[in-house]
Design an enzyme around this catalytic site. Structure first.
Site, PDB file in Angstrom:
ATOM      1  N   ASP A  52     -36.307 -18.929  37.223  1.00  0.00           N
ATOM      2  CA  ASP A  52     -37.407 -19.128  38.110  1.00  0.00           C
ATOM      3  C   ASP A  52     -36.981 -19.678  39.542  1.00  0.00           C
ATOM      4  OD1 ASP A  52     -36.193 -21.666  37.278  1.00  0.00           O
ATOM      5  OD2 ASP A  52     -38.074 -22.322  36.232  1.00  0.00           O
ATOM      6  N   GLY A  53     -35.809 -20.522  39.589  1.00  0.00           N
ATOM      7  CA  GLY A  53     -34.998 -20.777  40.753  1.00  0.00           C
ATOM      8  C   GLY A  53     -34.980 -19.714  41.410  1.00  0.00           C
ATOM      9  N   ASP A  74     -37.474 -28.952  30.991  1.00  0.00           N
ATOM     10  CA  ASP A  74     -35.821 -29.162  30.691  1.00  0.00           C
ATOM     11  C   ASP A  74     -36.175 -30.515  29.979  1.00  0.00           C
ATOM     12  OD1 ASP A  74     -35.019 -27.002  32.100  1.00  0.00           O
ATOM     13  OD2 ASP A  74     -34.467 -28.052  33.802  1.00  0.00           O
TER      14      ASP A  74
END
Length: 216
Positions: A52-53, A74
């Site tokens: 996703d980053g 997270d």
């Protein structure tokens, strides 16, 4: 073209984030009955954290919502796993509780200060803290720290059910071997979380001091 809230919610990195949540929910629903499915979904959810980053940078879709979604996923996933481990290993419940508390408090404080300052949580403390600078500017370091930490707790979970295939060279099960290898990384990650907390607390106090000085 004007970007709407709906557009942000449907950005690719956020869609990946929703997928991570679904995988985590499946993992924890079967965590005491199907360790293969639970561990697979949990580790896949963690692996998608890197994607996703990458998608956010590639597509220029980094958002405050995405950063918050990523952080909360997270923290919640790790918290749920630690709660389970405390029930599996009651003699070590205190240490799981301390790990859980440090993880949540340090990241919450760090993210809160970054939002007040209007910058990414990955930029806070870079100019004055060499450890934080290395942690957040080196993607390999960040990946090793985060994945190693998650692997340690995931292997502890698996060891409640199985040692895994035996590694003849070391005369030990694969799950236990990975746990031993990742244990030092988990300890370093906990130390970084403590630095997170001290650094963010100092910065928040500095913001308070500056606001009080301006008020006078």
């Amino acid at each position: 073209m004007k970007t709407t809230a709906r557009d942000v919610l449907l950005f690719v990195p956020n869609l990946i984030g929703y997928g991570r949540i679904i995988l985590a929910l499946v993992a924890f629903y079967v965590i005491k009955t199907d360790y293969v499915l639970a561990s697979s979904c949990y580790l896949l959810s963690g692996l998608l954290d890197a994607f996703d980053g990458h998608a956010a940078r590639l597509l220029n879709q980094g958002t405050k919502f995405g950063a918050m979604l990523d952080q909360l996923t997270d923290r919640a996933a790790t918290a749920c796993l630690l709660v389970t481990l405390a029930s599996f290993y009651p003699d070590y419940a205190f240490w799981f509780q301390m790990s859980l508390a440090l993880d949540i408090v340090s990241h919450w404080m760090h993210l809160h200060v970054s939002l007040i300052g209007g910058v990414s949580h990955k930029s806070i403390g870079l100019e004055g803290n060499p450890i934080m600078r290395l942690y957040y500017t080196s993607r390999p370091v960040l990946f090793v720290m985060c994945s190693g930490n998650e692997l340690f707790f995931a292997m502890l979970y698996l060891l409640n059910f199985t040692e895994g295939p035996k590694v003849e060279m070391f005369d030990v099960g694969l799950a236990r071997l990975v746990m031993y290898i990742s244990a030092p990384i988990m300890i370093v990650k906990a130390a970084i979380s403590l630095i997170h907390l001290v650094d963010a607390s100092t910065r928040l106090a500095a913001i308070d001091a500056e606001e009080r000085s301006k008020a006078k």
